[in-house]
Design a protein around this motif. Structure first.
Motif, PDB file in Angstrom:
ATOM      1  N   HIS A 159       0.856  -1.212   0.000  1.00  0.00           N
ATOM      2  CA  HIS A 159       0.000   0.000   0.000  1.00  0.00           C
ATOM      3  C   HIS A 159       0.871   1.233   0.000  1.00  0.00           C
ATOM      4  CE1 HIS A 159      -0.828   2.157   4.014  1.00  0.00           C
ATOM      5  NE2 HIS A 159      -1.191   3.034   3.115  1.00  0.00           N
ATOM      6  N   PHE A 173       3.237   5.111  -3.036  1.00  0.00           N
ATOM      7  CA  PHE A 173       3.161   6.464  -2.467  1.00  0.00           C
ATOM      8  C   PHE A 173       4.484   6.944  -1.865  1.00  0.00           C
ATOM      9  CE2 PHE A 173      -1.237   6.844  -3.065  1.00  0.00           C
ATOM     10  CZ  PHE A 173      -1.918   5.749  -2.574  1.00  0.00           C
ATOM     11  N   GLU A 206       6.073  10.420  -1.943  1.00  0.00           N
ATOM     12  CA  GLU A 206       5.352  11.570  -1.378  1.00  0.00           C
ATOM     13  C   GLU A 206       5.553  11.719   0.120  1.00  0.00           C
ATOM     14  OE1 GLU A 206       1.596  10.865  -4.425  1.00  0.00           O
ATOM     15  OE2 GLU A 206       1.255  11.109  -2.281  1.00  0.00           O
ATOM     16  N   PRO A 213       1.099  10.866   6.037  1.00  0.00           N
ATOM     17  CA  PRO A 213       0.439  11.186   4.772  1.00  0.00           C
ATOM     18  C   PRO A 213      -1.004  10.680   4.817  1.00  0.00           C
ATOM     19  CG  PRO A 213       1.779   9.226   4.505  1.00  0.00           C
ATOM     20  CD  PRO A 213       1.864   9.612   5.956  1.00  0.00           C
ATOM     21  N   THR A 214      -1.286   9.819   5.767  1.00  0.00           N
ATOM     22  CA  THR A 214      -2.576   9.227   6.098  1.00  0.00           C
ATOM     23  C   THR A 214      -2.276   8.396   7.340  1.00  0.00           C
ATOM     24  OG1 THR A 214      -4.378   7.821   5.309  1.00  0.00           O
ATOM     25  CG2 THR A 214      -2.170   7.203   4.621  1.00  0.00           C
ATOM     26  N   GLU A 244      -3.379   5.163   8.575  1.00  0.00           N
ATOM     27  CA  GLU A 244      -3.588   3.707   8.802  1.00  0.00           C
ATOM     28  C   GLU A 244      -2.483   3.108   9.677  1.00  0.00           C
ATOM     29  OE1 GLU A 244      -4.082   5.217   6.011  1.00  0.00           O
ATOM     30  OE2 GLU A 244      -6.045   4.602   5.265  1.00  0.00           O
ATOM     31  N   ARG A 302       1.781  15.363   1.993  1.00  0.00           N
ATOM     32  CA  ARG A 302       2.158  14.516   0.873  1.00  0.00           C
ATOM     33  C   ARG A 302       2.993  15.383  -0.066  1.00  0.00           C
ATOM     34  NH1 ARG A 302      -3.740  11.613  -0.237  1.00  0.00           N
ATOM     35  NH2 ARG A 302      -3.913  10.682   1.850  1.00  0.00           N
ATOM     36  N   TRP A 330      -7.878  17.487   6.579  1.00  0.00           N
ATOM     37  CA  TRP A 330      -8.943  16.557   6.186  1.00  0.00           C
ATOM     38  C   TRP A 330      -9.596  15.958   7.413  1.00  0.00           C
ATOM     39  CZ3 TRP A 330      -6.742  11.436   3.591  1.00  0.00           C
ATOM     40  CH2 TRP A 330      -6.000  10.725   4.508  1.00  0.00           C
ATOM     41  N   THR A 373     -13.572   9.996  -0.698  1.00  0.00           N
ATOM     42  CA  THR A 373     -13.484   8.536  -0.907  1.00  0.00           C
ATOM     43  C   THR A 373     -13.965   7.784   0.316  1.00  0.00           C
ATOM     44  OG1 THR A 373     -11.224   8.648  -0.078  1.00  0.00           O
ATOM     45  CG2 THR A 373     -11.495   8.451  -2.448  1.00  0.00           C
ATOM     46  N   HIS A 378     -13.527   3.769   1.424  1.00  0.00           N
ATOM     47  CA  HIS A 378     -12.961   2.476   1.041  1.00  0.00           C
ATOM     48  C   HIS A 378     -13.455   1.362   1.939  1.00  0.00           C
ATOM     49  CE1 HIS A 378      -9.826   4.973  -0.881  1.00  0.00           C
ATOM     50  NE2 HIS A 378      -9.686   5.561   0.281  1.00  0.00           N
ATOM     51  N   SER A 404     -12.111   2.711   5.579  1.00  0.00           N
ATOM     52  CA  SER A 404     -11.517   4.008   5.883  1.00  0.00           C
ATOM     53  C   SER A 404     -12.062   5.009   4.875  1.00  0.00           C
ATOM     54  CB  SER A 404      -9.993   3.957   5.833  1.00  0.00           C
ATOM     55  OG  SER A 404      -9.521   4.018   4.525  1.00  0.00           O
ATOM     56  N   TRP A 405     -12.239   6.242   5.338  1.00  0.00           N
ATOM     57  CA  TRP A 405     -12.922   7.230   4.510  1.00  0.00           C
ATOM     58  C   TRP A 405     -12.399   8.636   4.815  1.00  0.00           C
ATOM     59  CZ3 TRP A 405     -15.707   8.807   8.935  1.00  0.00           C
ATOM     60  CH2 TRP A 405     -16.113   7.783   9.814  1.00  0.00           C
ATOM     61  N   GLY A 406     -12.472   9.518   3.827  1.00  0.00           N
ATOM     62  CA  GLY A 406     -11.925  10.846   4.049  1.00  0.00           C
ATOM     63  C   GLY A 406     -12.367  11.857   3.019  1.00  0.00           C
TER      64      GLY A 406
END
Ligand SMILES: O=C1CCCN[C@@H]1CCCn1cnc2ccccc2c1=O
Length: 489
Positions: free
Chosen positions: A81, A85, A88, A108-109, A111, A140, A157, A228, A230, A258-260
């Motif tokens: 995953h 990325f 970034e 950057p997120t 998780e 990012r 966010w 999004t 997911h 997960s959502w954002g």
């Protein structure tokens, strides 16, 4: 500050930069790709947050705040995953003039920051459903052209992360949150969006499937992912050991989502509604909904005092009814200057009070969306303002939806696809749903100008009829679905 000079339909990029600066939403900053968010922008974000937090309570999601930093080993935990990325990710390597033992990444997120703790906190089916969300910034370090709100190296966010005992519960929540995002855009920002599923190539690589709401910018002919939601399946549960014991004592992996959505939403709102006079703020997200301006073109201290009193009382009455109103009592600017100033800031409704209005117990209301003026008895002030603000909100959404729908082009062949792409359209095409074909379309459309290649935006949940024998526009194979394609941000 002088008025706007750029025209939205002539030089959109310059217009966008000018409108967010003249509207006092953004101040450019010394670090490339970073921007200062001013009160007009933060005000919109806070209003969206207020709605969303209310919906989070209904969803029984709990607010958390996790650290900004993540160790390299934690970040690398979910290899595939992160791989795409990795470029970034921003790293802290020093404190003062001494190197850190090991570099630390800036989220950057979240998780990989959260999930080790989900593993600790979730033990039994009684701990499920588990739902957490946080409002925060993420970094990012992107290199493609930075655009305020739309693509910045740091942005704000809301990210949500949930865990369930069954797939059915996860599937259901994915759509519940997606509906929240549709409401954020359509009911608050007055921006039409399309709900759909991302292709295997465009989805979040770490997850099972991705759903999204997609917006479109008619002026540039580019789609934009607006939010999004997911379903992660059990991939992350496997990696992070997030298991629960069910009521019969057996242990299984949880199902996660997960959502954002981010401050990108503000940029989409500006691009959708702004005009050559400046910002246009939908009333439900306008930090300031009504500006009251005294109109006197000759020197008369008594009359000015009377007008000021009338303005103050109007603002007071409106504020008592939770309408966000202010009085521009500055004496160093004339009414005309004030009109264009507040138009640039996109204030939905202007109220003018002059000597004649005072005498007739009237106020003049001017709409920002269509410029219509109406004289209203002071006694009906609150009711009339409410009706006008609702009318402006609806009108902005309707007009934006008409403009967006006018851009949709249904095509069946490759030639029609290329023509629609060059015509800056949002393309609805029959597709065989094969990733190789998606890659091929990207390769075959890369050369078209600096705008970049065409890609799938989403496969809309709302599927038109697909007659037997319909062929894929790109491969000629039997089409399996209608999908939206286009260039994108
Ligand atoms: O969309 C969301 C919604 C909020 C929670 N996270 C998911 C997925 C984020 C995907 N993503 C996006 N950019 C990244 C950039 C660097 C490292 C990791 C990532 C990364 O995992």
């Amino acid at each position: 500050k002088l008025g706007m000079t750029c025209k939205k339909d002539v030089s959109f990029g310059d217009w966008y930069s000018e409108v967010i600066v003249h509207g006092e939403m953004i101040e450019y900053y010394t670090v490339s790709g970073c921007y200062i968010l001013m009160p007009s922008a933060v005000g919109v974000w806070e209003l969206l947050k207020g709605f969303f937090d209310g919906e989070m309570r209904r969803l029984k999601a709990q607010p958390y705040y996790f650290p900004l930093f993540v160790t390299e080993s934690a970040l690398q935990k979910e290899k595939d995953h992160i791989d795409g990325f990795a470029p970034e990710v921003a790293w802290v390597t020093k404190s003062g003039d001494s190197d850190l033992e090991a570099p630390i990444a800036i989220r950057p997120t979240s998780e990989t920051i959260m999930y080790p703790y989900f593993s600790k906190w979730i033990r039994s089916y009684r701990d499920l459903p588990f739902r957490c969300y946080q409002w925060c910034n993420v970094v990012r370090w992107e290199f493609s052209d930075p655009t305020p709100f739309i693509r910045s190296r740091e942005f704000l966010w809301q990210e949500g992360h949930s865990a369930f005992a069954t797939r059915e519960e996860a599937d259901e929540e994915v759509l519940q949150v997606l509906e929240l995002y549709r409401r954020i855009y359509e009911e608050f920002l007055a921006v039409p969006v399309i709900k759909g599923r991302k292709s295997e190539m465009e989805k979040f690589a770490g997850g099972l499937y991705t759903t999204s709401v997609e917006a479109f910018v008619p002026n540039t002919g580019r789609g934009i992912q607006a939010a999004t939601s997911h379903c992660l399946g059990q991939n992350f549960a496997d990696m992070f050991g997030i298991k629960f014991e069910d009521d019969r004592g057996s242990r299984s992996n949880v199902w996660q989502n997960s959502w954002g959505y981010s401050t990108r939403s503000i940029g989409v709102m500006v691009m959708t509604h702004g005009d050559d006079k400046g910002l246009v703020m939908p009333p439900r997200v306008a930090p300031l909904q009504v500006i009251v301006i005294p109109v006197l073109y000759y020197k008369d201290a008594d009359m000015m005092a009377a007008l000021k009193e009338a303005c103050e009382s109007a603002v007071h009455t409106l504020s008592q009814s939770w309408i966000r109103a202010e009085f521009d009592d500055r004496e160093n600017h004339n009414p005309g200057w004030k009109y264009s100033h507040w138009e640039m800031k996109g204030v939905p409704l202007r109220i003018e009070i002059g000597p004649r209005d005072l005498a007739n117990k009237l106020v003049r209301m001017v709409r920002r969306d269509n410029g219509v003026k109406v004289d209203v008895p002071v006694a009906n002030l609150v009711e009339e303002v409410r009706v006008l603000l609702d009318g402006i909100q609806e009108n902005l959404f309707r007009a934006a939806k008409e403009r967006r729908d006018a851009c949709i082009r249904v095509i069946h062949t490759w030639d029609e696809f290329i023509a629609a792409l060059n015509d800056k359209r949002l393309i609805l095409a029959p597709w065989c749903d094969e990733e190789e074909v998606e890659k091929d379309v990207k390769a075959r459309t890369k050369g078209e100008g600096e705008l970049g290649a065409a890609k799938t935006l989403c496969t809309p949940f709302d599927q038109p009829e697909l007659p037997d024998g319909t062929l894929c526009f790109a491969s000629g194979k039997p089409a399996k679905t209608w999908s939206f394609w286009g260039r994108s941000y």
